[in-house]
Motif scaffolding. Structure first.
Motif, PDB file in Angstrom:
ATOM      1  N   SER A 176      41.004  36.243  48.592  1.00 35.91           N
ATOM      2  CA  SER A 176      41.031  36.009  47.188  1.00 35.91           C
ATOM      3  C   SER A 176      39.774  36.090  46.429  1.00 35.91           C
ATOM      4  N   ALA A 177      38.522  36.251  47.089  1.00 34.85           N
ATOM      5  CA  ALA A 177      37.282  36.235  46.595  1.00 34.85           C
ATOM      6  C   ALA A 177      37.116  37.612  45.866  1.00 34.85           C
ATOM      7  N   ASN A 179      37.757  40.058  43.591  1.00 31.10           N
ATOM      8  CA  ASN A 179      38.574  40.059  42.281  1.00 31.10           C
ATOM      9  C   ASN A 179      38.863  41.538  41.868  1.00 31.10           C
ATOM     10  N   PRO A 182      43.730  43.294  42.840  1.00 31.38           N
ATOM     11  CA  PRO A 182      44.840  42.467  41.963  1.00 31.38           C
ATOM     12  C   PRO A 182      45.525  41.490  42.880  1.00 31.38           C
ATOM     13  N   TRP A 184      45.051  40.311  45.948  1.00 32.41           N
ATOM     14  CA  TRP A 184      44.410  39.469  46.437  1.00 32.41           C
ATOM     15  C   TRP A 184      43.614  38.266  45.420  1.00 32.41           C
ATOM     16  N   ASN A 185      43.535  38.776  44.231  1.00 32.63           N
ATOM     17  CA  ASN A 185      42.932  37.856  43.288  1.00 32.63           C
ATOM     18  C   ASN A 185      43.966  36.803  42.832  1.00 32.63           C
ATOM     19  N   ASN A 186      44.190  35.872  43.856  1.00 30.37           N
ATOM     20  CA  ASN A 186      45.203  34.714  43.590  1.00 30.37           C
ATOM     21  C   ASN A 186      44.582  33.450  44.210  1.00 30.37           C
ATOM     22  N   GLN A 247      48.408  43.247  37.796  1.00 26.74           N
ATOM     23  CA  GLN A 247      49.090  42.246  38.717  1.00 26.74           C
ATOM     24  C   GLN A 247      50.542  42.660  38.984  1.00 26.74           C
TER      25      GLN A 247
END
Length: 319
Positions: A176-177, A179, A182, A184-186, A247
């Motif tokens: 998630s780190a 960025n 998309p 993973w960006n959660n 996303q």
């Protein structure tokens, strides 16, 4: 000759470059790390609760799995690195804002503690092996070392609980780190990977336990964790639906895309819903082979890591 008209210079299949640098070793490492975190958490927790005799598999017998899992996971991680001889440089500094730095240092502490925890039960759990190897006769200092560990085992357990939780969360935060990806960006990935790790840990205990009361207890625990995991997955998908266009496009890999069968078929249905139903049936008194739901949870947890790592690398911000 077929003529194609491009209206944009972005995201052109087979022309626009796609970067995939994380392969199967990373997925395996994330799974083994989560599994070890789950087992160590339950071992330390039930030891502190003075339940080591009531639930011997969780505290003693399965303790051999975390050091093996962490060792294999670290080997897979080093195998994936391009500059293996410089791995040690990761431990010359600590960056509080870096998930990789947190993970590296937590692993540096948890891995030897897992070996120490296993060693503290070595003669109790494997008396036959010790009678053949006779390590304590050959190396007298092991008696002093064992006595010291057993005397301080409660302190080790208190240290293992937060460390295991950090290790379990880290496996999700590591993704998630990023960025720029998309999918993973959660923010849900950290709790989701922790819950999945605890669930696979409970499943492993069920798989090895011969104690009916222990299997029932961890069946209940695993059932609760599966419900939480399903809720977190639903929340994750809802977050994608409420997100930006990139996303939404990233989510389409899991919902109606190339990874839909793997995600919903093997992870959600076979890896979570089916084991939950089987464990509920067993708790209601029906005879269900314990190996079936336990293995489904473990396989589902492994496939989940592969899906998230592979699918996440196909997503990117284009606008």
């Amino acid at each position: 000759m077929q003529e194609e008209l491009f209206t944009s210079g972005r995201n052109i299949p087979n022309i626009d470059p796609s970067l995939q640098i994380w392969h199967w070793p990373i997925s395996l490492y994330l799974f083994l790390g989560g599994l070890a975190a789950g087992i160590l958490f339950f071992a330390a927790l039930f030891y502190i609760l003075n339940k080591e005799k009531t639930y011997p598999t969780a505290v003693k017998i399965i303790s051999v799995v975390p050091p093996i899992a962490l060792s294999l996971g670290l080997l897979a991680l080093v195998y994936d690195l391009n500059h293996k001889l410089y791995t040690w440089q990761l431990y010359t500094t600590f960056r509080i804002e870096s998930p990789m730095s947190w993970g590296a240092w937590v692993l540096l502490i948890v891995t030897p503690l897992s070996f120490i925890w296993t060693f503290s039960y070595y003669r109790e759990v494997y008396p036959g092996l010790e009678s053949k190897l006779k390590l304590f006769q050959k190396f007298k200092f092991l008696n002093t070392f064992e006595h010291f560990i057993i005397k301080n085992r409660r302190h080790i357990a208190y240290a293992l609980i937060p460390l295991a939780l950090i290790l379990g969360v880290y496996t999700g935060i590591l993704l998630s780190a990023f960025n720029a990806r998309p999918l993973w960006n959660n923010a849900i990935l950290g709790p989701l990977f922790l819950t999945s790790g605890l669930s696979t840990g409970a499943a492993a205990i069920i798989l090895l336990s011969k104690n009916t009361a222990e299997r029932h207890l961890f069946g209940k625990i695993d059932l609760a964790l599966i419900v939480i995991e399903l809720a977190l997955i639903a929340h994750m998908l809802m977050g994608y639906y409420a997100g930006s266009q990139v996303q939404l496009e990233a989510m389409q890999l899991l919902v109606g895309g190339d990874f839909t069968v793997m995600f919903f078929g093997f992870v959600v249905i076979l890896g979570l819903i089916v084991p939950a139903v089987l464990e509920l049936m067993e708790l209601k008194g029906y005879k269900v082979p314990v190996i079936v739901p336990a293995m489904l949870v473990l396989i589902g947890g492994l496939i989940f890591r592969f899906v998230m790592v592979e699918a996440g690398q196909l997503t990117r911000f284009l606008y």
